[in-house]
Motif scaffolding. Structure first.
Motif, PDB file in Angstrom:
ATOM      1  N   ALA A 100      39.484  50.206  43.176  1.00 25.68           N
ATOM      2  CA  ALA A 100      38.305  49.146  42.429  1.00 25.68           C
ATOM      3  C   ALA A 100      37.515  48.908  43.995  1.00 25.68           C
ATOM      4  CB  ALA A 100      39.166  47.829  42.266  1.00 25.68           C
ATOM      5  N   ALA A 122      36.755  52.705  35.627  1.00 21.46           N
ATOM      6  CA  ALA A 122      38.146  52.404  34.426  1.00 21.46           C
ATOM      7  C   ALA A 122      38.599  53.204  33.985  1.00 21.46           C
ATOM      8  CB  ALA A 122      37.882  51.230  33.673  1.00 21.46           C
ATOM      9  N   GLN A 128      43.905  50.821  36.093  1.00 17.77           N
ATOM     10  CA  GLN A 128      43.166  49.323  37.317  1.00 17.77           C
ATOM     11  C   GLN A 128      41.867  49.003  36.507  1.00 17.77           C
ATOM     12  OE1 GLN A 128      44.623  48.876  40.245  1.00 17.77           O
ATOM     13  NE2 GLN A 128      45.866  50.255  39.886  1.00 17.77           N
ATOM     14  N   ALA A 129      42.005  48.887  35.509  1.00 18.28           N
ATOM     15  CA  ALA A 129      40.124  48.430  34.974  1.00 18.28           C
ATOM     16  C   ALA A 129      39.844  47.098  35.208  1.00 18.28           C
ATOM     17  CB  ALA A 129      40.277  48.610  32.905  1.00 18.28           C
ATOM     18  N   GLN A 130      40.745  46.256  35.242  1.00 18.20           N
ATOM     19  CA  GLN A 130      40.676  44.636  35.910  1.00 18.20           C
ATOM     20  C   GLN A 130      40.671  44.746  36.474  1.00 18.20           C
ATOM     21  OE1 GLN A 130      41.907  42.413  32.623  1.00 18.20           O
ATOM     22  NE2 GLN A 130      41.123  40.333  34.074  1.00 18.20           N
ATOM     23  N   LYS A 131      41.346  45.395  37.929  1.00 20.81           N
ATOM     24  CA  LYS A 131      40.751  44.944  39.340  1.00 20.81           C
ATOM     25  C   LYS A 131      39.324  45.783  39.977  1.00 20.81           C
ATOM     26  CE  LYS A 131      45.562  45.258  41.797  1.00 20.81           C
ATOM     27  NZ  LYS A 131      46.141  46.214  42.659  1.00 20.81           N
ATOM     28  N   ALA A 133      36.591  45.675  36.953  1.00 16.37           N
ATOM     29  CA  ALA A 133      35.825  45.169  36.228  1.00 16.37           C
ATOM     30  C   ALA A 133      35.615  43.919  37.349  1.00 16.37           C
ATOM     31  CB  ALA A 133      36.058  44.578  35.191  1.00 16.37           C
ATOM     32  N   SER A 134      37.074  43.393  38.133  1.00 16.97           N
ATOM     33  CA  SER A 134      36.550  42.154  38.679  1.00 16.97           C
ATOM     34  C   SER A 134      35.630  42.549  39.753  1.00 16.97           C
ATOM     35  CB  SER A 134      38.009  41.487  38.921  1.00 16.97           C
ATOM     36  OG  SER A 134      37.547  40.286  39.742  1.00 16.97           O
ATOM     37  N   SER A 137      31.374  43.383  39.151  1.00 13.02           N
ATOM     38  CA  SER A 137      31.356  41.891  39.469  1.00 13.02           C
ATOM     39  C   SER A 137      30.880  41.397  39.957  1.00 13.02           C
ATOM     40  CB  SER A 137      31.682  41.344  37.688  1.00 13.02           C
ATOM     41  OG  SER A 137      32.980  40.325  38.180  1.00 13.02           O
ATOM     42  N   GLN A 145      30.012  45.099  32.921  1.00 12.91           N
ATOM     43  CA  GLN A 145      30.331  45.652  32.404  1.00 12.91           C
ATOM     44  C   GLN A 145      31.267  46.630  32.042  1.00 12.91           C
ATOM     45  OE1 GLN A 145      27.194  47.138  29.444  1.00 12.91           O
ATOM     46  NE2 GLN A 145      26.190  45.646  30.276  1.00 12.91           N
TER      47      GLN A 145
END
Length: 146
Positions: A100, A122, A128-131, A133-134, A137, A145
């Motif tokens: 991330a 991701a 770790q995809a959520q971290k 993306a956050s 962004s 995205q």
């Protein structure tokens, strides 16, 4: 070349560079770490940047992985911005815990590639995809995205 052959070639290239690339000393300060990373990547051809970057991050002590990843991404973004996507993916493969941070740094430096950076990171570190993306962004809100 099909996907599995490309994946095997990338893995073999990464393994070869993990063995051959120099490591960054843990006792270095943040500034000197950046200089050491720049020196290690200075003469690397674009085709080897991802493997060398992954090697530097994987060889860094646990406490220095994040600083090393940021230094690597910063160096590559300045030297060869188009290589930053593959570099972040390679870092995410060998050190998902810093994926991330690496992705966010890359997206901040090369915002037009933010969607590709987020997707590559991701895919390489799905846990770790959520971290990722956050983080992406936050630095490139109109680009991110996954």
């Amino acid at each position: 070349m099909n996907t599995s052959k490309a994946h095997i070639i990338m893995t073999l290239g990464l393994a070869a560079c993990l063995i051959a690339a120099p490591s960054v000393n843990a006792s270095e300060t943040k500034d000197s770490k950046g200089a050491a990373v720049a020196k290690a990547l200075d003469k690397a051809p674009a085709t080897e940047l991802a493997a060398r970057a992954a090697s530097l991050v994987s060889k860094a002590p646990k406490a220095d992985k994040e600083v090393t990843a940021v230094a690597v991404v910063t160096t590559v973004a300045k030297k060869q911005p188009s290589a930053v996507v593959s570099v972040v993916a390679s870092i995410a493969l060998v050190a998902p815990e810093v994926a991330a941070v690496a992705a966010a740094q890359a997206a901040a430096l090369v915002p037009e590639l933010a969607p590709l950076i987020a997707k590559a990171a991701a895919k390489a570190a799905p846990a770790q995809a959520q971290k990722i993306a956050s983080a992406v962004s936050k630095v490139a809100p109109h680009q991110a995205q996954v």
